[in-house]
Design a protein around this motif. Structure first.
Motif, short mmCIF file in Angstrom:
data_model
loop_
_atom_site.label_atom_id
_atom_site.label_comp_id
_atom_site.label_asym_id
_atom_site.label_seq_id
_atom_site.Cartn_x
_atom_site.Cartn_y
_atom_site.Cartn_z
N LEU A 1 -34.74 16.46 20.75
CA LEU A 1 -35.04 17.87 20.49
C LEU A 1 -36.29 18.01 19.63
O LEU A 1 -36.56 17.18 18.75
CB LEU A 1 -33.87 18.54 19.78
N GLU A 2 -37.04 19.08 19.87
CA GLU A 2 -38.22 19.35 19.05
C GLU A 2 -37.81 19.62 17.60
O GLU A 2 -38.52 19.25 16.67
CB GLU A 2 -38.99 20.56 19.59
N GLU A 3 -36.70 20.29 17.43
CA GLU A 3 -36.18 20.56 16.09
C GLU A 3 -34.70 20.22 16.05
O GLU A 3 -33.94 20.68 16.91
CB GLU A 3 -36.36 22.04 15.71
N PRO A 4 -34.27 19.38 15.08
CA PRO A 4 -32.85 19.06 14.98
C PRO A 4 -32.01 20.32 14.79
O PRO A 4 -32.46 21.30 14.18
CB PRO A 4 -32.77 18.16 13.75
N VAL B 1 -25.80 16.48 12.52
CA VAL B 1 -27.05 16.97 13.09
C VAL B 1 -27.20 16.48 14.53
O VAL B 1 -27.02 15.29 14.82
CB VAL B 1 -28.27 16.51 12.25
N VAL B 2 -27.53 17.41 15.44
CA VAL B 2 -27.78 17.07 16.84
C VAL B 2 -29.29 16.84 17.01
O VAL B 2 -30.09 17.71 16.67
CB VAL B 2 -27.32 18.21 17.77
N THR B 3 -29.66 15.67 17.50
CA THR B 3 -31.09 15.36 17.70
C THR B 3 -31.45 15.16 19.17
O THR B 3 -32.63 15.13 19.50
CB THR B 3 -31.47 14.09 16.92
N ILE B 4 -30.45 15.01 20.04
CA ILE B 4 -30.70 14.80 21.47
C ILE B 4 -29.93 15.84 22.26
O ILE B 4 -28.74 16.09 22.00
CB ILE B 4 -30.28 13.38 21.91
N GLY B 5 -30.59 16.48 23.21
CA GLY B 5 -29.95 17.45 24.09
C GLY B 5 -30.50 17.31 25.49
O GLY B 5 -31.71 17.19 25.68
N GLY B 6 -29.60 17.29 26.47
CA GLY B 6 -30.05 17.13 27.86
C GLY B 6 -30.78 15.82 28.10
O GLY B 6 -31.65 15.72 28.97
N GLY B 7 -30.42 14.81 27.30
CA GLY B 7 -31.04 13.50 27.49
C GLY B 7 -32.39 13.34 26.84
O GLY B 7 -33.02 12.27 26.95
N GLN B 8 -32.85 14.37 26.15
CA GLN B 8 -34.16 14.30 25.52
C GLN B 8 -34.07 14.62 24.03
O GLN B 8 -33.20 15.38 23.60
CB GLN B 8 -35.14 15.28 26.18
N PRO C 1 -30.72 25.90 13.68
CA PRO C 1 -31.98 25.16 13.52
C PRO C 1 -32.12 24.60 12.11
O PRO C 1 -31.78 25.26 11.13
CB PRO C 1 -33.05 26.22 13.82
N GLU C 2 -32.65 23.39 12.03
CA GLU C 2 -32.83 22.74 10.72
C GLU C 2 -33.68 23.59 9.79
O GLU C 2 -33.42 23.66 8.58
CB GLU C 2 -33.47 21.37 10.93
N SER C 3 -34.68 24.25 10.34
CA SER C 3 -35.58 25.07 9.51
C SER C 3 -34.82 26.21 8.83
O SER C 3 -35.16 26.61 7.72
CB SER C 3 -36.72 25.63 10.36
N PHE C 4 -33.78 26.73 9.49
CA PHE C 4 -32.97 27.79 8.89
C PHE C 4 -32.22 27.24 7.67
O PHE C 4 -32.16 27.88 6.63
CB PHE C 4 -31.97 28.36 9.89
N MET C 5 -31.63 26.07 7.85
CA MET C 5 -30.85 25.47 6.77
C MET C 5 -31.73 25.20 5.55
O MET C 5 -31.29 25.32 4.41
CB MET C 5 -30.20 24.16 7.23
N LYS C 6 -32.98 24.85 5.78
CA LYS C 6 -33.87 24.47 4.68
C LYS C 6 -34.48 25.67 3.97
O LYS C 6 -35.14 25.52 2.94
CB LYS C 6 -34.96 23.54 5.20
#
Length: 476
Positions: free
Chosen positions: A100-103, A91-98, A71-76
């Motif tokens: 993501l709430e958090e990259p 960075v992955v921003t899309i999963g399952g066609g939608q 999760p991006e929040s962990f990295m930060k």
């Protein structure tokens, strides 16, 4: 086959790539910046894994596996850490066609995801130490890539340990660094210099970084392994505390350490020649190839029966290939196995059978020697042991011959530009002087050697007092 390899003295970089491609160690993949590790190359990685894994477990470490996506929040949470890695992150921003709430970051290294778990697992001093290693792949978005040495995705092991005190964490970093040094020298036959990194060169988020540095045949340095004392930075970022024996809450002390598939590149560049790769016996999955030579069916049966008996004896201790392919001539086979770096070649023809012997060729020397059939196992064992020892000695002599003690900055710049190699020079400890040398020469401080002599001197840049010499070199 060797004709397809650019000679080292013509273009070392091209030679390196040619050897990898021709020896079928790796290939370029359809994904830019990533490589395919072919079976010949992966066999070397398996030997690295097997031996290092055994050494880790002998010192009380265990293996685990953590997620690829972080999760991006962990990295930060650890500012210095994310700042050090952000240019390299995918960075992955899309999963399952939608969206993501958090990259999610594809791991460039696993400190953050692991310490989020350690917060759940560590409550008391009784839970410490945690000595976990992970064999995994990581992704760092590299713009300038080179097979094995620097690719976007690579394989490695990363150890992550948790301790009750600074002293225990520091002891762990030294334990692992010495283990790396032992492995690289005794198995890869590559001499290394162990020491501490300067603050400018240390790992992002570390208190101290220690490294082993090797010299390649083009006289550039290669960082062969690192061990980091992370202090309490990650424990504070993830609020990982434990109750000590006095009942007080304390932050945990951390280490991390790793080596990667760049060790395969180090092996190639330390020992390879214009005929291909040279694999030290202790790193070879296949140590011996037997090449039978015959003309006509009568000779064929006689030679193959003899060769098969030799193979059966040697397979008691070694992995042996009997190359009885009829579609290739002996000369082709010799070149093929030399290219792939098989440590020992045994040639058996009808005359050798008649004399109750065989011809032995060490890959590093390429000199033919007739040996007797009786006691062949003992002879081969002793030869491979000697080859392993002499490969290390040869590489160490090369390193020593190309290490210079320099006290004049003009001479420093001349050697770096014209000769290369390691330069032992005094440094005052200032980041400004370190940066000036890097800007002027592209040489960096590889490390501050543990075994350096206690010697007062003057910084090669500013002339201020220095406590000792450090190693400068251009590096991969």
């Amino acid at each position: 086959m060797a004709e397809k390899i650019t000679p080292r003295n013509v273009d070392y970089s091209r030679w390196y790539t040619d050897v990898i491609l021709q020896a079928k160690l790796a290939d370029y993949s359809p994904v830019k910046g990533a490589m395919v590790i072919r079976p010949n190359g992966y066999a070397i990685w398996e030997m690295i894994q097997q031996n290092l894994d055994r050494m880790f477990k002998e010192t009380g470490h265990v293996n685990a596996y953590f997620p690829l996506l972080i999760p991006e929040s962990f990295m930060k949470k650890e500012a210095e850490h994310v700042e050090g890695f952000s240019p390299e992150c995918a960075v992955v921003t899309i999963g399952g066609g939608q969206e993501l709430e958090e990259p999610l970051y594809i791991r460039p290294t696993s400190e953050t995801i692991i310490w989020s778990m350690y917060k759940k697992w560590i409550m008391s001093y009784r839970d410490l130490p945690i000595l976990i290693n992970q064999w995994a792949n990581v992704l760092r978005w590299e713009l300038r890539t080179r097979l094995f040495l620097r690719t976007s995705e690579f394989l490695w092991q990363e150890g992550h340990t948790a301790h009750a005190t600074y002293e225990e964490a520091e002891q762990e970093t030294m334990l692992i660094l010495n283990l790396y040094k032992k492995f690289v020298e005794e198995y890869l036959a590559i001499p290394v210099i162990a020491g501490r990194k300067s603050d400018a060169e240390k790992f992002a988020g570390a208190l101290h970084t220690y490294s082993i540095e090797a010299m390649m045949q083009d006289k550039k340095a290669l960082q062969a392994g690192t061990s980091h004392n992370l202090g309490q930075n990650f424990a504070r970022a993830f609020d990982v505390k434990f109750q000590d024996q006095q009942g007080q809450l304390q932050y945990v002390w951390a280490t991390s350490w790793g080596v990667s598939t760049r060790l395969i590149g180090a092996l190639i560049m330390t020992h390879g020649d214009d005929n291909g790769v040279v694999i030290p016996p202790r790193m070879a999955q296949r140590q011996i190839v037997i090449v039978p030579i015959w003309r006509g069916e009568e000779e064929k049966k006689q030679v193959l029966d003899y060769a098969d008996a030799v193979k059966k004896e040697l397979t008691k201790e070694f992995t042996v290939i009997l190359d009885d392919r009829e579609q290739y001539k002996p000369g082709y086979k010799f070149a093929e196995w030399e290219l792939q770096g098989i440590p020992l070649r045994l040639e058996i023809g009808p005359r050798d059978v008649a004399k109750n012997g065989l011809v032995m060729v060490r890959r590093d020397l390429l000199k033919k020697e007739f040996i007797g059939r009786d006691g062949v196992l003992q002879t081969v064992r002793a030869t491979l042991d000697l080859m392993q020892k002499e490969m290390l000695e040869k590489a160490r002599k090369f390193q020593e011959d190309n290490t210079h003690q320099v006290d004049d900055y003009d001479q420093f710049k001349k050697i770096i530009e014209e000769e290369g190699g390691f330069i032992n020079s005094h440094w005052c400890g200032s980041a400004e002087c370190e940066a000036k040398i890097k800007e002027d020469t592209k040489a960096t401080i590889r490390n501050i050697p543990f075994d350096r002599k206690a010697e007062k001197g003057k910084c090669i840049i500013c002339g201020k007092e220095s406590e000792g010499r450090v190693i400068f070199a251009k590096a991969y």
